[in-house]
Design an enzyme around this catalytic site. Structure first.
Site, PDB file in Angstrom:
ATOM      1  N   ARG A  48       0.821  -1.208   0.000  1.00  0.00           N
ATOM      2  CA  ARG A  48       0.000   0.000   0.000  1.00  0.00           C
ATOM      3  C   ARG A  48       0.861   1.268   0.000  1.00  0.00           C
ATOM      4  O   ARG A  48       0.705   2.136  -0.851  1.00  0.00           O
ATOM      5  CB  ARG A  48      -0.899  -0.021   1.244  1.00  0.00           C
ATOM      6  CG  ARG A  48      -2.055   0.942   1.241  1.00  0.00           C
ATOM      7  CD  ARG A  48      -2.847   0.823   2.551  1.00  0.00           C
ATOM      8  NE  ARG A  48      -2.972  -0.554   2.980  1.00  0.00           N
ATOM      9  CZ  ARG A  48      -3.896  -1.392   2.511  1.00  0.00           C
ATOM     10  NH1 ARG A  48      -4.798  -0.961   1.664  1.00  0.00           N
ATOM     11  NH2 ARG A  48      -3.914  -2.650   2.918  1.00  0.00           N
ATOM     12  N   THR A  49       1.787   1.325   0.927  1.00  0.00           N
ATOM     13  CA  THR A  49       2.620   2.524   1.037  1.00  0.00           C
ATOM     14  C   THR A  49       3.561   2.663  -0.157  1.00  0.00           C
ATOM     15  O   THR A  49       3.705   3.745  -0.725  1.00  0.00           O
ATOM     16  CB  THR A  49       3.420   2.500   2.361  1.00  0.00           C
ATOM     17  OG1 THR A  49       2.511   2.425   3.454  1.00  0.00           O
ATOM     18  CG2 THR A  49       4.280   3.743   2.504  1.00  0.00           C
ATOM     19  N   LYS A  77      22.190  -7.583   1.672  1.00  0.00           N
ATOM     20  CA  LYS A  77      21.989  -7.497   3.109  1.00  0.00           C
ATOM     21  C   LYS A  77      23.320  -7.689   3.817  1.00  0.00           C
ATOM     22  O   LYS A  77      23.513  -7.238   4.934  1.00  0.00           O
ATOM     23  CB  LYS A  77      21.027  -8.588   3.549  1.00  0.00           C
ATOM     24  CG  LYS A  77      20.033  -8.143   4.600  1.00  0.00           C
ATOM     25  CD  LYS A  77      19.099  -9.296   4.914  1.00  0.00           C
ATOM     26  CE  LYS A  77      18.012  -8.912   5.894  1.00  0.00           C
ATOM     27  NZ  LYS A  77      17.054 -10.006   6.070  1.00  0.00           N
ATOM     28  N   ARG A  98      11.548   2.073   4.320  1.00  0.00           N
ATOM     29  CA  ARG A  98      10.804   1.331   5.343  1.00  0.00           C
ATOM     30  C   ARG A  98      11.729   0.264   5.903  1.00  0.00           C
ATOM     31  O   ARG A  98      12.373  -0.463   5.133  1.00  0.00           O
ATOM     32  CB  ARG A  98       9.575   0.680   4.700  1.00  0.00           C
ATOM     33  CG  ARG A  98       9.013  -0.572   5.384  1.00  0.00           C
ATOM     34  CD  ARG A  98       8.071  -0.294   6.524  1.00  0.00           C
ATOM     35  NE  ARG A  98       6.981   0.553   6.182  1.00  0.00           N
ATOM     36  CZ  ARG A  98       5.690   0.248   6.347  1.00  0.00           C
ATOM     37  NH1 ARG A  98       5.346  -0.897   6.877  1.00  0.00           N
ATOM     38  NH2 ARG A  98       4.746   1.096   6.008  1.00  0.00           N
ATOM     39  N   HIS A 126       5.849   6.899  11.105  1.00  0.00           N
ATOM     40  CA  HIS A 126       5.497   6.714   9.697  1.00  0.00           C
ATOM     41  C   HIS A 126       4.808   8.025   9.318  1.00  0.00           C
ATOM     42  O   HIS A 126       3.599   8.088   9.153  1.00  0.00           O
ATOM     43  CB  HIS A 126       4.559   5.523   9.583  1.00  0.00           C
ATOM     44  CG  HIS A 126       4.125   5.191   8.187  1.00  0.00           C
ATOM     45  ND1 HIS A 126       4.613   5.819   7.069  1.00  0.00           N
ATOM     46  CD2 HIS A 126       3.223   4.281   7.727  1.00  0.00           C
ATOM     47  CE1 HIS A 126       4.034   5.306   5.991  1.00  0.00           C
ATOM     48  NE2 HIS A 126       3.191   4.383   6.370  1.00  0.00           N
TER      49      HIS A 126
END
Lengths: 285, 285, 285
Positions: A48-49, A77, A98, A126
């Site tokens: 969504r974001t 990573k 995020r 957020h």
């Protein structure tokens, strides 16, 4: 350069100005960010974001490098978050980040040569969610955000969304809060605003509510306090009130309510797009 | 607003008009969809189809939010398909939806405020595949699609591609079908068109074929009826015939045939791009 | 059409011309590749490289189909690499291909109707990495790349980066190499250039170094030869020298050195973007 790490960083004037621009702009397009590139750097998934930022960037004429997949991005990573951010900063004009670990976004901002927008870091903030939540109230309340009766229901203990919104609304005079939750999920005592009333029963307050902010109980946290508001309960809301939800919903609001004029939870996403368009233009252009 | 859920929704006139535009357009670009956004919402992976829509959108000047990864998009799986679709509809101008469950796309169309294009739902339809299959025949047959001898070989029982194409071709007069398959994978009796001949041996019909439509045996369905056409067999095809395949192929057609002028299976993908460009422009602009 | 499979394919004139254009261009945008589409076809993940090509394409006005996810793209794994490449060639103007198997990119180039750029295939080459490594030296050495003392440290046996760069630098006169590694990870005897000095101790050569090229020990290869250069050691480098690293780093260079003017490892990525912008324009436009 200007990072956006926390709503606390934004002065009231800045926020009102951003909201006014969002109203002027609505769904209009522009080419203000032509050839500009945003990196969506999502260490934990949030379709969504990330999609909202993607769309906002494109509607301003820009492009997005989508790094959305945890499994995939784990390829780099082995390297520190700082190195990844410094790398992406060499090839894009802004990074939306995020990350599951609180404080990560501040670490990233320390080294980045391009602006960082916090899209959620662990228990932290957020801020664009708070901006769009505030805007939803502002836009549906004749461009005012004070002297409101706000009822919040659900898991008020664990969600960062509720805490940040309460902090924002507490800046403005005359706002009163009703917090509805089981005791185990009540709003943290140490952050309680002045004008707060706590209860376990929505029926005690629903008819005296201007803004109903509904959140889901995050079952991944082991809680079994699922709840569903009924159509009957929701119809106790005043005619001019609005119902919000940060989504996703599980069963808190029945689908039958979606077409009620008070239901604003999908409009919230649309408003979020407007706010992010203005923000990206402001930060990058 | 106009959804595309099924080929049945499209009148003959509409299809011929779309195909004519596809021929006019070929590989040309445009900016007809500048600043417009397509969401590729793929609940099961299909690199070929999602990439084709991606490319079609970009060649019309638009952009795509790619939600391709099952694992990743499962992040919002907690929410209903309808809620996800309503959310994406707030931030894009059209949604291409692939879903493993038959009927999902119709459910999505019921709630969406932007057009939905069905990119395959379970045992249901995949109408743009049928459009591009029909177009391949039309384009290579002097812009006609009747009075043809069509031979279909492979798993005719389980694939939706074959069934949809047969339905489309049956609209036009004089088309004759040869269905070549082992008995267990034969074309469903209840859907057999009038002019159909069933056989288990390709050599019985290959020399009397205008269009050879080859499909793979989907081994994931547990069948062990793999087959390979030989170059010798393929050379029994008339000079003016064409060979199609929806891809991916496993071993059905030897690579040595790829440069034969009758081989149209990669051109099919290119034609598909033309058709999708026209369709997106028609639906979104 | 022109593939880029190996640095060996590129004449010196071509490389100098490309580098000169990269210097002229720097971070400037263009619309040279408007409506053009690049496919990023990555059979193994490489966020850094795929993002760099993504950004380079967008900065030239083009778009990218990102096929980055191994898990996801395995959906069309049932088909041969050649078929996937032929398919993507019908819907894009160029393919950047990364594949874990040596020789795959050459196979792809054999069938592709659009240019293929090798972004690394197994033990084979990764020519744009070599181009950007060479450019970093060229750009920081008054646009010359001869008569240099180059010290390479780390795993010199297994990495393709080092071997390719040595091959490129050996084309130019007067370049001298110091190879610093434990014996088990020494530079392959059969490829040793003429002017090479091998040692296990960096302190023997660091003060006589113009270019220090640091690589990580790839622990996934089972080696436990991790090492860290200290600030003290790095300060033995001449004032005008430069320090490079293909990234990701693990512990080879301390973060405290990042702001030293000799540290060029993040600039390397930025230079890589410039080189790829020029290359894409040259190949596609």
């Amino acid at each position: 350069m200007q990072h956006l790490l926390s709503v606390d960083d934004m002065k009231e004037n800045y926020i009102f100005d951003l909201w006014s621009k969002a109203i002027d702009q609505k769904d209009n397009y522009s080419n203000a960010l032509k050839n500009k590139i945003l990196t969506n750097l999502f260490y934990e998934p949030s379709t969504r974001t990330s999609s909202s930022f993607y769309s906002a960037m494109v509607r301003q004429g820009g492009s997005v490098i989508p790094i959305n997949n945890v499994k995939f991005s784990s390829a780099i990573k082995g390297e520190s978050l700082e190195d990844t951010v410094m790398t992406m900063a060499t090839m894009s004009d802004c990074i939306v980040l995020r990350h599951p670990v609180t404080g990560s976004v501040a670490k990233a901002a320390n080294v980045s040569k391009v602006p960082i927008i916090n899209a959620g870091d662990g228990e932290g903030e957020h801020p664009t969610q708070t901006l769009l939540d505030g805007f939803t109230i502002f836009y549906n309340n004749n461009e005012k955000i004070d002297n409101l009766r706000i009822t919040m229901i659900g898991d008020l203990r664990n969600g960062r969304t509720v805490k940040s919104l309460v902090k924002l609304l507490s800046r403005y005079s005359g706002n009163h809060f009703n917090f509805v939750s089981p005791k185990e999920l009540s709003f943290p005592k140490e952050s309680l605003p002045k004008n707060a009333f706590e209860t376990t029963k929505i029926n005690n307050v629903i008819s005296e509510t201007d803004v109903l902010y509904v959140t889901r109980v995050q079952t991944e946290r082991g809680s079994d306090h699922k709840y569903s508001l009924s159509l009957e309960q929701l119809n106790l809301l005043p005619k001019k009130s609005i119902v919000m939800h940060p989504l996703p919903r599980v069963s808190e609001i029945p689908r039958e309510f979606d077409n009620d004029p008070r239901a604003k939870y999908f409009d919230q996403m649309r408003y979020g797009l407007w706010c992010r368009m203005v923000l990206l233009k402001d930060i990058i252009a």
